[in-house]
Write a protein that holds these residues in place. Structure first.
Motif, PDB file in Angstrom:
ATOM      1  N   TYR A   1      -2.460  -2.398  -7.720  1.00 23.05           N
ATOM      2  CA  TYR A   1      -2.002  -2.849  -6.685  1.00 23.05           C
ATOM      3  C   TYR A   1      -1.388  -4.329  -6.797  1.00 23.05           C
ATOM      4  CZ  TYR A   1      -2.213  -3.828  -1.470  1.00 23.05           C
ATOM      5  OH  TYR A   1      -2.018  -3.787  -0.292  1.00 23.05           O
TER       6      TYR A   1
ATOM      7  N   HIS B   1       2.283   1.640  -3.499  1.00 17.17           N
ATOM      8  CA  HIS B   1       1.133   1.806  -4.391  1.00 17.17           C
ATOM      9  C   HIS B   1       0.588   3.302  -4.321  1.00 17.17           C
ATOM     10  CE1 HIS B   1      -3.023   1.369  -6.135  1.00 17.17           C
ATOM     11  NE2 HIS B   1      -2.388   0.848  -7.005  1.00 17.17           N
ATOM     12  N   ASP B   2       0.540   3.791  -2.985  1.00 20.32           N
ATOM     13  CA  ASP B   2      -0.158   5.146  -2.806  1.00 20.32           C
ATOM     14  C   ASP B   2       1.059   6.183  -3.281  1.00 20.32           C
ATOM     15  OD1 ASP B   2      -2.322   4.150  -1.512  1.00 20.32           O
ATOM     16  OD2 ASP B   2      -1.501   4.524   0.510  1.00 20.32           O
TER      17      ASP B   2
ATOM     18  N   LYS C   1       0.682  -1.357  -0.109  1.00 22.16           N
ATOM     19  CA  LYS C   1      -0.016  -0.063  -0.101  1.00 22.16           C
ATOM     20  C   LYS C   1       0.769   1.139   0.042  1.00 22.16           C
ATOM     21  CE  LYS C   1      -3.755   2.339   2.504  1.00 22.16           C
ATOM     22  NZ  LYS C   1      -3.433   3.321   1.737  1.00 22.16           N
TER      23      LYS C   1
END
Length: 140
Positions: free
Chosen positions: A50, A37-38, A34
């Motif tokens: 993702y 990905h963010d 995460k």
């Protein structure tokens, strides 16, 4: 002077996305899927699944660039070496490839093509090599 690290990834070559994700993990020190990905999606012009981030993190682990630790249900990836250590390893690898040519004419042609800034850098490198050899001899 930076010495050659004892640890070396299984595979040095990385693709552009692998390099980008490795750089993100280096910046963060430790990252989840995460987190990575963010960070990528922070650029409004980027799209990346993702699952693709997960795949690349696993690929970097298989190549020996990252390790991971599972805490609860979340995986946390950490770099196996620092960015500086990676630079030393890659530079050493390139130098070995260059020296493997073994043709003095090729080396001389390379030396002839250097500009003055590069010659200054080479002189500084030569001085460091001489200092390292002297230190090694004194340590015997």
């Amino acid at each position: 002077m930076a010495s050659l690290p004892n640890y070396r990834p299984k595979q040095l070559s990385l693709g552009p996305l692998e390099t980008e994700i490795l750089n993100i993990v280096w910046e963060l020190g430790e990252a989840t899927v995460k987190d990575v990905h963010d960070r990528i999606l922070a650029d409004p012009d980027r799209e990346l699944a993702y699952a693709s981030v997960t795949t690349v993190l696993r690929r970097l682990t298989n190549k020996g660039w990252l390790s991971y630790e599972k805490r609860g249900r979340t995986f946390f990836w950490q770099p196996m070496l620092t960015r500086g250590e990676a630079q030393v390893i890659k530079a050493h690898d390139r130098l070995q490839q260059f020296l493997a040519v073994g043709n003095p004419d090729v080396v001389a042609a390379f030396a002839d093509s250097l500009d003055s800034a590069s010659i200054e850098q080479l002189n500084a490198i030569a001085q460091r090599i001489a200092e390292a050899r002297l230190a090694r001899e004194e340590g015997k």
